[in-house]
Design a protein around this motif. Structure first.
Motif, PDB file in Angstrom:
ATOM      1  N   CYS A  64       0.797  -1.239   0.000  1.00  0.00           N
ATOM      2  CA  CYS A  64       0.000   0.000   0.000  1.00  0.00           C
ATOM      3  C   CYS A  64       0.832   1.293   0.000  1.00  0.00           C
ATOM      4  O   CYS A  64       2.043   1.276  -0.086  1.00  0.00           O
ATOM      5  N   CYS A  88      -2.836  -3.637  -3.695  1.00  0.00           N
ATOM      6  CA  CYS A  88      -3.614  -3.147  -2.554  1.00  0.00           C
ATOM      7  C   CYS A  88      -4.678  -2.184  -3.087  1.00  0.00           C
ATOM      8  O   CYS A  88      -5.338  -2.489  -4.071  1.00  0.00           O
ATOM      9  N   CYS A  89      -4.816  -1.018  -2.461  1.00  0.00           N
ATOM     10  CA  CYS A  89      -5.930  -0.110  -2.773  1.00  0.00           C
ATOM     11  C   CYS A  89      -5.990   0.207  -4.272  1.00  0.00           C
ATOM     12  O   CYS A  89      -4.981   0.537  -4.888  1.00  0.00           O
ATOM     13  N   LEU A 106      -0.190   0.266  -4.636  1.00  0.00           N
ATOM     14  CA  LEU A 106      -1.459   0.853  -5.058  1.00  0.00           C
ATOM     15  C   LEU A 106      -1.665   0.590  -6.548  1.00  0.00           C
ATOM     16  O   LEU A 106      -0.702   0.387  -7.278  1.00  0.00           O
TER      17      LEU A 106
HETATM   18 ZN    ZN Z   1      -3.991  -0.181   0.379  1.00  0.00          ZN
END
Ligand code: ZN
Length: 243
Positions: free
Chosen positions: A55, A137-138, A87
């Motif tokens: 992240c 991740c995000c 990300l």
């Molecule tokens: Zn994340």
């Protein structure tokens, strides 16, 4: 991994700590202070069977960071598996704290989203860097993760099930009615494309916030009560000053 080297890392392993959001590492350093590649082996925050980052930063930053960590681990004579979960956003303008400081965080980040072709490149770069736990991740959507699996299909020996839904590298466009779109049914086209943002009044980079506070600072303490009007005003005033 440190165990083979005859040393034991203290504390919880890095995956547990990352889960807790306690460690933030970009190529600039821990939020709590600077780090060196050696920190991947020496720092009490670090260590475990799997070493890597999750992240806060884009794939380029994360891969670069894990390369440094790997250097540090190997220099210490230790062995580990390596992982990265960046990300699905381009964040070249981040400072040490990562995308949290970008003015677009968290509700206007969409212009930064990676294309599936960006993810192909990330998967290849990560693999070449010795990373074998290659995730996201995000911001990751299923088609991004499929792109990781497709890029590494030669190494894995098979395509993911979701590849049945489309042709690799835009192959399905061979059927398109417009000939100039049919001309895009090839890897070189997508691999070398420089996508436009379509936002003529926007800069390529933002100016990140930099309040200079990190974990442990009084301003970051969470309370059970909602933030009061005067407390909010103080934060708004500080934000206005820093712009
Ligand atoms: Zn994340």
């Amino acid at each position: 991994g440190g165990r083979e080297g005859g040393r034991r890392f203290k504390g919880r392993n890095i995956l547990e700590r990352l889960e807790a959001g306690e460690v933030i590492i970009g190529d600039g350093g821990f939020v709590a202070g600077p780090w060196t590649p050696e920190a991947a082996a020496e720092h009490p925050e670090a260590g475990a069977d799997i070493v890597g980052v999750n992240c806060h930063f884009d794939p380029e930053t994360c891969v670069k960071t894990v390369k440094l960590m790997k250097e540090g681990v190997e220099k210490a004579g230790l062995k580990a598996h390596y992982m990265s979960q960046p990300l699905a956003l381009h964040t070249p303008d981040c400072n040490r704290q990562g995308f949290i400081d970008l003015p677009e965080f968290p509700f206007a980040l969409e212009p930064r989203v990676l294309t599936r072709w960006d993810v192909h490149r990330y998967a290849r770069d990560a693999y070449n860097a010795g990373i074998r736990y290659i995730g996201g991740c995000c911001g990751y959507e299923p088609y991004h993760i499929r792109a990781v699996a497709e890029e590494l299909a030669p190494e894995r020996g098979f395509l993911p099930p979701a590849s049945e839904k489309h042709g690799s590298w835009g192959a399905g466009l061979e059927m398109h009615t417009k000939p100039w779109v049919r001309a895009r049914a090839r890897r070189e086209y997508w691999e070398t494309l420089k996508p436009a943002s379509g936002r003529p009044f926007c800069a390529a980079m933002s100016k990140p916030d930099c309040w200079g506070i990190s974990r442990g600072h009084a301003d970051l303490m969470q309370t059970k009560e909602a933030t009061s009007e005067p407390q909010l005003k103080a934060v708004f005033d500080k934000a206005a000053q820093s712009q």
